[in-house]
Design a protein around this motif. Structure first.
Motif, mmCIF file in Angstrom:
data_model
loop_
_atom_site.group_PDB
_atom_site.id
_atom_site.type_symbol
_atom_site.label_atom_id
_atom_site.label_comp_id
_atom_site.label_asym_id
_atom_site.label_seq_id
_atom_site.Cartn_x
_atom_site.Cartn_y
_atom_site.Cartn_z
ATOM 1 N N GLY A 117 0.710 -1.205 0.120
ATOM 2 C CA GLY A 117 -0.091 -0.004 -0.066
ATOM 3 C C GLY A 117 0.694 1.310 -0.035
ATOM 4 O O GLY A 117 2.005 1.105 -0.146
ATOM 5 N N GLN A 118 0.231 2.433 0.088
ATOM 6 C CA GLN A 118 0.642 3.680 0.413
ATOM 7 C C GLN A 118 0.107 4.642 1.493
ATOM 8 O O GLN A 118 -1.123 4.372 1.588
ATOM 9 C CB GLN A 118 0.514 4.522 -1.202
ATOM 10 C CG GLN A 118 1.227 3.889 -2.266
ATOM 11 C CD GLN A 118 1.083 4.856 -3.322
ATOM 12 O OE1 GLN A 118 1.720 4.975 -4.546
ATOM 13 N NE2 GLN A 118 -0.037 5.818 -3.440
ATOM 14 N N VAL A 119 0.965 5.267 2.194
ATOM 15 C CA VAL A 119 0.499 6.306 3.077
ATOM 16 C C VAL A 119 0.921 7.695 2.817
ATOM 17 O O VAL A 119 1.977 7.785 2.827
ATOM 18 C CB VAL A 119 0.945 5.649 4.588
ATOM 19 C CG1 VAL A 119 0.590 6.643 5.672
ATOM 20 C CG2 VAL A 119 0.305 4.219 4.696
ATOM 21 N N ARG A 120 0.053 8.476 2.899
ATOM 22 C CA ARG A 120 0.271 9.819 2.734
ATOM 23 C C ARG A 120 0.290 10.631 4.227
ATOM 24 O O ARG A 120 -0.538 10.416 4.753
ATOM 25 C CB ARG A 120 -0.729 10.665 1.739
ATOM 26 C CG ARG A 120 -0.490 11.892 1.525
ATOM 27 C CD ARG A 120 -1.465 12.793 0.572
ATOM 28 N NE ARG A 120 -1.337 12.040 -0.732
ATOM 29 C CZ ARG A 120 -0.371 12.261 -1.696
ATOM 30 N NH1 ARG A 120 0.659 13.102 -1.515
ATOM 31 N NH2 ARG A 120 -0.378 11.355 -2.832
ATOM 32 N N LEU A 121 1.412 11.526 4.421
ATOM 33 C CA LEU A 121 1.451 11.965 5.427
ATOM 34 C C LEU A 121 1.541 13.612 5.335
ATOM 35 O O LEU A 121 1.883 13.858 4.358
ATOM 36 C CB LEU A 121 2.864 11.671 6.096
ATOM 37 C CG LEU A 121 3.115 10.034 6.534
ATOM 38 C CD1 LEU A 121 4.371 9.835 6.749
ATOM 39 C CD2 LEU A 121 2.197 9.645 7.513
ATOM 40 N N ALA A 122 0.859 14.365 6.326
ATOM 41 C CA ALA A 122 1.017 15.695 6.394
ATOM 42 C C ALA A 122 2.109 16.130 7.222
ATOM 43 O O ALA A 122 2.369 15.322 8.437
ATOM 44 C CB ALA A 122 -0.206 16.346 6.568
ATOM 45 N N ASN A 123 2.909 16.860 6.945
ATOM 46 C CA ASN A 123 4.181 17.642 7.772
ATOM 47 C C ASN A 123 3.533 18.826 8.551
ATOM 48 O O ASN A 123 3.207 19.750 7.945
ATOM 49 C CB ASN A 123 5.370 18.145 7.086
ATOM 50 C CG ASN A 123 5.994 16.788 6.385
ATOM 51 O OD1 ASN A 123 5.737 15.798 6.665
ATOM 52 N ND2 ASN A 123 6.628 17.031 5.161
ATOM 53 N N LEU A 124 3.289 18.645 9.591
ATOM 54 C CA LEU A 124 2.655 19.835 10.552
ATOM 55 C C LEU A 124 3.803 20.724 10.995
ATOM 56 O O LEU A 124 4.694 20.012 11.732
ATOM 57 C CB LEU A 124 1.681 19.211 11.606
ATOM 58 C CG LEU A 124 0.327 18.601 10.977
ATOM 59 C CD1 LEU A 124 -0.404 18.113 12.024
ATOM 60 C CD2 LEU A 124 -0.203 19.269 9.936
ATOM 61 N N ASP A 125 3.596 21.895 11.201
ATOM 62 C CA ASP A 125 4.648 22.839 11.679
ATOM 63 C C ASP A 125 4.155 22.951 13.123
ATOM 64 O O ASP A 125 3.657 23.886 13.593
ATOM 65 C CB ASP A 125 4.429 24.278 11.097
ATOM 66 C CG ASP A 125 5.823 25.098 11.416
ATOM 67 O OD1 ASP A 125 6.777 24.698 12.196
ATOM 68 O OD2 ASP A 125 5.612 26.317 11.410
ATOM 69 N N GLN A 126 4.527 22.053 13.987
ATOM 70 C CA GLN A 126 4.291 21.862 15.476
ATOM 71 C C GLN A 126 5.432 21.254 16.286
ATOM 72 O O GLN A 126 6.344 20.503 15.580
ATOM 73 C CB GLN A 126 3.009 20.775 15.483
ATOM 74 C CG GLN A 126 1.803 21.464 15.000
ATOM 75 C CD GLN A 126 0.544 20.515 15.600
ATOM 76 O OE1 GLN A 126 0.780 19.503 16.371
ATOM 77 N NE2 GLN A 126 -0.444 20.932 14.781
ATOM 78 N N PRO A 127 5.843 21.704 17.264
ATOM 79 C CA PRO A 127 7.096 21.163 17.892
ATOM 80 C C PRO A 127 6.633 19.649 18.379
ATOM 81 O O PRO A 127 5.493 19.214 18.438
ATOM 82 C CB PRO A 127 6.812 21.885 19.290
ATOM 83 C CG PRO A 127 5.375 22.648 19.486
ATOM 84 C CD PRO A 127 4.939 22.791 18.155
ATOM 85 N N VAL A 128 7.835 19.012 18.310
ATOM 86 C CA VAL A 128 7.807 17.587 18.468
ATOM 87 C C VAL A 128 7.861 17.286 20.054
ATOM 88 O O VAL A 128 8.771 17.890 20.584
ATOM 89 C CB VAL A 128 9.251 17.068 17.756
ATOM 90 C CG1 VAL A 128 9.175 15.559 18.136
ATOM 91 C CG2 VAL A 128 9.111 17.342 16.468
ATOM 92 N N PRO A 129 6.912 16.696 20.698
ATOM 93 C CA PRO A 129 6.949 16.131 21.991
ATOM 94 C C PRO A 129 8.031 15.866 22.510
ATOM 95 O O PRO A 129 8.948 14.735 21.958
ATOM 96 C CB PRO A 129 5.869 15.445 22.137
ATOM 97 C CG PRO A 129 4.950 15.601 21.132
ATOM 98 C CD PRO A 129 5.719 15.928 19.890
ATOM 99 N N PRO A 130 8.693 16.277 23.633
ATOM 100 C CA PRO A 130 9.961 15.890 23.975
ATOM 101 C C PRO A 130 9.996 14.293 24.337
ATOM 102 O O PRO A 130 11.345 13.683 24.202
ATOM 103 C CB PRO A 130 10.231 16.596 25.458
ATOM 104 C CG PRO A 130 9.320 17.772 25.301
ATOM 105 C CD PRO A 130 8.312 17.375 24.334
ATOM 106 N N GLU A 131 9.074 13.753 24.748
ATOM 107 C CA GLU A 131 9.031 12.196 25.081
ATOM 108 C C GLU A 131 9.337 11.744 23.594
ATOM 109 O O GLU A 131 9.693 10.438 23.753
ATOM 110 C CB GLU A 131 7.746 11.755 25.871
ATOM 111 C CG GLU A 131 6.334 12.213 25.051
ATOM 112 C CD GLU A 131 5.795 13.514 25.186
ATOM 113 O OE1 GLU A 131 4.834 13.702 24.943
ATOM 114 O OE2 GLU A 131 6.544 14.470 25.788
#
Length: 139
Positions: A117-131
């Motif tokens: 299959g294929q999976v499309r992802l959106a890149n969101l301009d949000q901080p990456v959680p430290p965990e």
């Protein structure tokens, strides 16, 4: 179950290879992967495909933002059986500023294609959680 957090842990997914250009995971078909008629549930492959692509996309994007799935298209090719170890590989088709597209292949112990299959992802301009950062540092 594995020590991996979330649904992947429940499904018994193990990380085999984690790079920005390829992620490989594996799991062994057990009772938790079956639909009511005793065969592996297609949703298992959809789930593993999406989480594997998301992991790959996040590794590639790094701390520049977070990725979220926006589309998952999975084709079921042949049936696996209880006890089969399935290996799923994610490779990039496109990686851009706002979105990514990943190709997924799941093969059985004989190397034959079980699902793809294929999976499309959106890149969101949000901080990456430290965990999240801590979980994948040093890999």
């Amino acid at each position: 179950m594995t020590e991996i957090p979330g649904l992947d842990g429940v499904l018994g997914v193990e990380h085999v290879e984690l790079t920005a250009d390829r992620v490989v995971v594996r799991f062994t078909i057990g009772a938790q992967h079956l639909q009511p008629f005793g065969i592996p549930h297609g949703g298992t492959y959809c789930t593993v495909h999406e989480s594997t692509a998301s992991l790959a996309g996040q590794i590639w994007l790094g701390t520049q933002g977070i990725v979220v799935g926006t589309n998952n298209s999975t084709d079921f090719i042949r049936q696996a059986k209880v006890g089969d170890t399935i290996t799923t590989t994610a490779t990039p088709i496109h990686r851009g500023r706002t979105q990514q597209l990943w190709h997924l292949e799941s093969v059985g112990p004989d190397g034959k294609l079980v699902a793809q299959g294929q999976v499309r992802l959106a890149n969101l301009d949000q901080p990456v959680p430290p965990e999240m950062v801590a979980q994948f540092e040093g890999r």
